[in-house]
Design a protein around this motif. Sequence first.
Motif, PDB file in Angstrom:
ATOM      1  N   GLN A 102     178.707  51.836  88.514  1.00  0.00           N
ATOM      2  CA  GLN A 102     177.697  51.185  87.686  1.00  0.00           C
ATOM      3  C   GLN A 102     178.133  49.730  87.544  1.00  0.00           C
ATOM      4  O   GLN A 102     179.153  49.431  86.909  1.00  0.00           O
ATOM      5  N   LEU A 103     177.363  48.841  88.150  1.00  0.00           N
ATOM      6  CA  LEU A 103     177.694  47.414  88.143  1.00  0.00           C
ATOM      7  C   LEU A 103     177.258  46.756  86.840  1.00  0.00           C
ATOM      8  O   LEU A 103     176.382  47.270  86.137  1.00  0.00           O
ATOM      9  N   PRO A 104     177.838  45.607  86.510  1.00  0.00           N
ATOM     10  CA  PRO A 104     177.499  44.923  85.269  1.00  0.00           C
ATOM     11  C   PRO A 104     175.999  44.647  85.154  1.00  0.00           C
ATOM     12  O   PRO A 104     175.360  44.252  86.137  1.00  0.00           O
ATOM     13  N   GLY A 105     175.444  44.900  83.978  1.00  0.00           N
ATOM     14  CA  GLY A 105     174.044  44.609  83.723  1.00  0.00           C
ATOM     15  C   GLY A 105     173.065  45.608  84.302  1.00  0.00           C
ATOM     16  O   GLY A 105     171.860  45.391  84.268  1.00  0.00           O
ATOM     17  N   SER A 106     173.561  46.725  84.843  1.00  0.00           N
ATOM     18  CA  SER A 106     172.685  47.720  85.459  1.00  0.00           C
ATOM     19  C   SER A 106     172.888  49.075  84.784  1.00  0.00           C
ATOM     20  O   SER A 106     173.999  49.410  84.375  1.00  0.00           O
ATOM     21  N   ASP A 107     171.811  49.845  84.691  1.00  0.00           N
ATOM     22  CA  ASP A 107     171.904  51.225  84.212  1.00  0.00           C
ATOM     23  C   ASP A 107     172.012  52.195  85.384  1.00  0.00           C
ATOM     24  O   ASP A 107     172.272  53.374  85.189  1.00  0.00           O
ATOM     25  N   GLU A 108     171.809  51.695  86.590  1.00  0.00           N
ATOM     26  CA  GLU A 108     171.798  52.521  87.803  1.00  0.00           C
ATOM     27  C   GLU A 108     173.222  52.813  88.282  1.00  0.00           C
ATOM     28  O   GLU A 108     174.109  51.962  88.201  1.00  0.00           O
ATOM     29  N   TRP A 109     173.420  54.025  88.791  1.00  0.00           N
ATOM     30  CA  TRP A 109     174.685  54.411  89.429  1.00  0.00           C
ATOM     31  C   TRP A 109     174.461  54.438  90.929  1.00  0.00           C
ATOM     32  O   TRP A 109     173.515  55.055  91.405  1.00  0.00           O
ATOM     33  N   ILE A 110     175.333  53.763  91.672  1.00  0.00           N
ATOM     34  CA  ILE A 110     175.236  53.663  93.132  1.00  0.00           C
ATOM     35  C   ILE A 110     176.294  54.565  93.740  1.00  0.00           C
ATOM     36  O   ILE A 110     177.479  54.475  93.391  1.00  0.00           O
ATOM     37  N   SER A 124     183.572  40.207  83.971  1.00  0.00           N
ATOM     38  CA  SER A 124     182.642  41.306  83.751  1.00  0.00           C
ATOM     39  C   SER A 124     183.384  42.639  83.778  1.00  0.00           C
ATOM     40  O   SER A 124     184.588  42.684  84.030  1.00  0.00           O
ATOM     41  N   LYS A 125     182.644  43.710  83.512  1.00  0.00           N
ATOM     42  CA  LYS A 125     183.189  45.066  83.550  1.00  0.00           C
ATOM     43  C   LYS A 125     182.287  45.920  84.422  1.00  0.00           C
ATOM     44  O   LYS A 125     181.076  45.689  84.497  1.00  0.00           O
ATOM     45  N   PHE A 126     182.889  46.921  85.066  1.00  0.00           N
ATOM     46  CA  PHE A 126     182.117  47.877  85.845  1.00  0.00           C
ATOM     47  C   PHE A 126     182.730  49.261  85.664  1.00  0.00           C
ATOM     48  O   PHE A 126     183.900  49.394  85.317  1.00  0.00           O
ATOM     49  N   LYS A 127     181.906  50.296  85.879  1.00  0.00           N
ATOM     50  CA  LYS A 127     182.344  51.677  85.681  1.00  0.00           C
ATOM     51  C   LYS A 127     182.331  52.423  87.009  1.00  0.00           C
ATOM     52  O   LYS A 127     181.470  52.182  87.863  1.00  0.00           O
ATOM     53  N   LEU A 128     183.287  53.334  87.143  1.00  0.00           N
ATOM     54  CA  LEU A 128     183.382  54.184  88.327  1.00  0.00           C
ATOM     55  C   LEU A 128     183.526  55.633  87.902  1.00  0.00           C
ATOM     56  O   LEU A 128     184.228  55.937  86.925  1.00  0.00           O
ATOM     57  N   LYS A 129     182.879  56.521  88.646  1.00  0.00           N
ATOM     58  CA  LYS A 129     183.095  57.964  88.528  1.00  0.00           C
ATOM     59  C   LYS A 129     183.564  58.419  89.909  1.00  0.00           C
ATOM     60  O   LYS A 129     182.768  58.454  90.855  1.00  0.00           O
ATOM     61  N   VAL A 130     184.839  58.726  90.023  1.00  0.00           N
ATOM     62  CA  VAL A 130     185.433  59.124  91.297  1.00  0.00           C
ATOM     63  C   VAL A 130     185.474  60.647  91.339  1.00  0.00           C
ATOM     64  O   VAL A 130     186.032  61.279  90.432  1.00  0.00           O
ATOM     65  N   THR A 131     184.881  61.248  92.390  1.00  0.00           N
ATOM     66  CA  THR A 131     184.865  62.706  92.513  1.00  0.00           C
ATOM     67  C   THR A 131     185.795  63.214  93.613  1.00  0.00           C
ATOM     68  O   THR A 131     186.167  64.384  93.598  1.00  0.00           O
ATOM     69  N   GLN A 132     186.150  62.349  94.568  1.00  0.00           N
ATOM     70  CA  GLN A 132     187.160  62.667  95.588  1.00  0.00           C
ATOM     71  C   GLN A 132     188.066  61.459  95.713  1.00  0.00           C
ATOM     72  O   GLN A 132     187.594  60.319  95.611  1.00  0.00           O
ATOM     73  N   VAL A 133     189.341  61.691  95.946  1.00  0.00           N
ATOM     74  CA  VAL A 133     190.323  60.606  96.022  1.00  0.00           C
ATOM     75  C   VAL A 133     189.758  59.436  96.821  1.00  0.00           C
ATOM     76  O   VAL A 133     189.239  59.617  97.927  1.00  0.00           O
ATOM     77  N   ALA A 134     189.838  58.240  96.246  1.00  0.00           N
ATOM     78  CA  ALA A 134     189.266  57.036  96.858  1.00  0.00           C
ATOM     79  C   ALA A 134     190.378  56.068  97.262  1.00  0.00           C
ATOM     80  O   ALA A 134     191.261  55.761  96.469  1.00  0.00           O
ATOM     81  N   ASP A 135     190.302  55.600  98.505  1.00  0.00           N
ATOM     82  CA  ASP A 135     191.218  54.616  99.086  1.00  0.00           C
ATOM     83  C   ASP A 135     190.472  53.292  99.087  1.00  0.00           C
ATOM     84  O   ASP A 135     189.365  53.203  99.627  1.00  0.00           O
ATOM     85  N   TYR A 136     191.062  52.248  98.477  1.00  0.00           N
ATOM     86  CA  TYR A 136     190.309  50.998  98.328  1.00  0.00           C
ATOM     87  C   TYR A 136     191.125  49.754  98.594  1.00  0.00           C
ATOM     88  O   TYR A 136     192.352  49.763  98.538  1.00  0.00           O
ATOM     89  N   VAL A 137     190.397  48.657  98.877  1.00  0.00           N
ATOM     90  CA  VAL A 137     190.939  47.318  98.986  1.00  0.00           C
ATOM     91  C   VAL A 137     190.130  46.441  98.045  1.00  0.00           C
ATOM     92  O   VAL A 137     188.897  46.433  98.104  1.00  0.00           O
ATOM     93  N   CYS A 138     190.817  45.714  97.172  1.00  0.00           N
ATOM     94  CA  CYS A 138     190.142  44.782  96.272  1.00  0.00           C
ATOM     95  C   CYS A 138     190.500  43.369  96.699  1.00  0.00           C
ATOM     96  O   CYS A 138     191.685  43.019  96.750  1.00  0.00           O
TER      97      CYS A 138
END
Length: 105
Positions: A64-72, A86-100
């Motif tokens: 859920q990105l800042p300013g949005s009610d939608e989950w992508i 800003s702030k953003f929310k994540l719901k992780v359901t399977q282990v996630a590998d990431y690069v920031c």
Amino acid sequence: MSQFDNVSVVKQANVYFDGKVTSRTVLFADGTRKTLGIMLPGEYEFGTAEAEIMEFLAGELTVQLPGSDEWIAISGTGEFTVPANSKFKLKVTQVADYVCSYLSA
């Protein structure tokens, strides 16, 4: 790009949410930096001072990105950009590998 060449890595891990999210900082010769990390299943809210590009290499999650009610949904690979201060929310359901990637102003 499957690898980063000629970089320095900070040995100490960045540990968040009781160890459910961890990363290592990678420093580039031009002064830019990225973090490489893993997120275990869970719900998280992150704040950022700098603009970021979050790139996922594996996993299942919604964001859920800042300013949005939608989950992508992201399944496997995907990316999104987060504005500075800003702030953003994540719901992780399977282990996630990431690069920031941190974007300079």
